[in-house]
Scaffold this motif. Sequence first.
Motif, PDB file in Angstrom:
ATOM      1  N   TRP A  45       7.266   7.064  -7.851  1.00  0.00           N
ATOM      2  CA  TRP A  45       7.128   5.692  -7.133  1.00  0.00           C
ATOM      3  C   TRP A  45       8.303   5.421  -6.334  1.00  0.00           C
ATOM      4  O   TRP A  45       9.538   5.650  -6.735  1.00  0.00           O
ATOM      5  CB  TRP A  45       7.341   4.634  -8.273  1.00  0.00           C
ATOM      6  N   SER A 110       0.715  -0.302   0.000  1.00  0.00           N
ATOM      7  CA  SER A 110       1.095   0.751  -0.695  1.00  0.00           C
ATOM      8  C   SER A 110      -0.124   1.786  -0.687  1.00  0.00           C
ATOM      9  O   SER A 110      -1.225   1.610  -0.502  1.00  0.00           O
ATOM     10  CB  SER A 110       0.790   0.449  -2.210  1.00  0.00           C
ATOM     11  N   VAL A 112      -1.418   4.902  -2.796  1.00  0.00           N
ATOM     12  CA  VAL A 112      -1.434   5.351  -3.862  1.00  0.00           C
ATOM     13  C   VAL A 112      -2.270   6.566  -3.998  1.00  0.00           C
ATOM     14  O   VAL A 112      -3.421   6.755  -3.740  1.00  0.00           O
ATOM     15  CB  VAL A 112      -2.229   4.240  -5.060  1.00  0.00           C
ATOM     16  N   ILE A 119      -2.731   7.877 -11.854  1.00  0.00           N
ATOM     17  CA  ILE A 119      -1.801   7.560 -10.566  1.00  0.00           C
ATOM     18  C   ILE A 119      -0.830   8.523 -10.721  1.00  0.00           C
ATOM     19  O   ILE A 119       0.083   8.284 -11.603  1.00  0.00           O
ATOM     20  CB  ILE A 119      -1.293   6.279 -10.331  1.00  0.00           C
ATOM     21  N   ILE A 122       3.190   6.567  -5.943  1.00  0.00           N
ATOM     22  CA  ILE A 122       2.904   5.365  -5.135  1.00  0.00           C
ATOM     23  C   ILE A 122       3.959   5.280  -4.235  1.00  0.00           C
ATOM     24  O   ILE A 122       5.230   5.506  -4.340  1.00  0.00           O
ATOM     25  CB  ILE A 122       3.099   4.219  -6.082  1.00  0.00           C
TER      26      ILE A 122
END
Length: 135
Positions: A45, A110, A112, A119, A122
């Motif tokens: 992330w 975002s 993704v 996921i 990100i």
Amino acid sequence: MADQRRQKVTDKVQPHIGDMRSPSPRSLSAKAQRPYGVLSEDILWTEYFGAQYQGKAEIEKWFCQWNNPVENKVKSWTVDKYYVDNETTLFTWTFRCFYEGKEGILDGISLVKFSGNKICEIQEFEKNMKNFGHF
């Protein structure tokens, strides 16, 4: 075939976009913990300003730190539009919060990426300029 894959990804993403629209998606309430299940163990992330969190455990730690002290509060996280294609989703959002005694608002997008039903990445991007007419 492409339409079937797009629908499959849409079906995966839609419930979690709904969670992000809740008043406190980054809080540690039972509702907010549900999205952890969709994160891969080795997720990456990247926040809009460059900070990176590697792995589900580190993301949970970040969420805990963000919400401590209790004065930090998400006012809203509104998802405006989203686009799903194969294993990738884009969505625009507005994030409003109180953080370290200051009220903040952030518009962003975002990106993704999915691997299977999880996921795996990100990336957040900030829109930091005010709109204006060019002429």
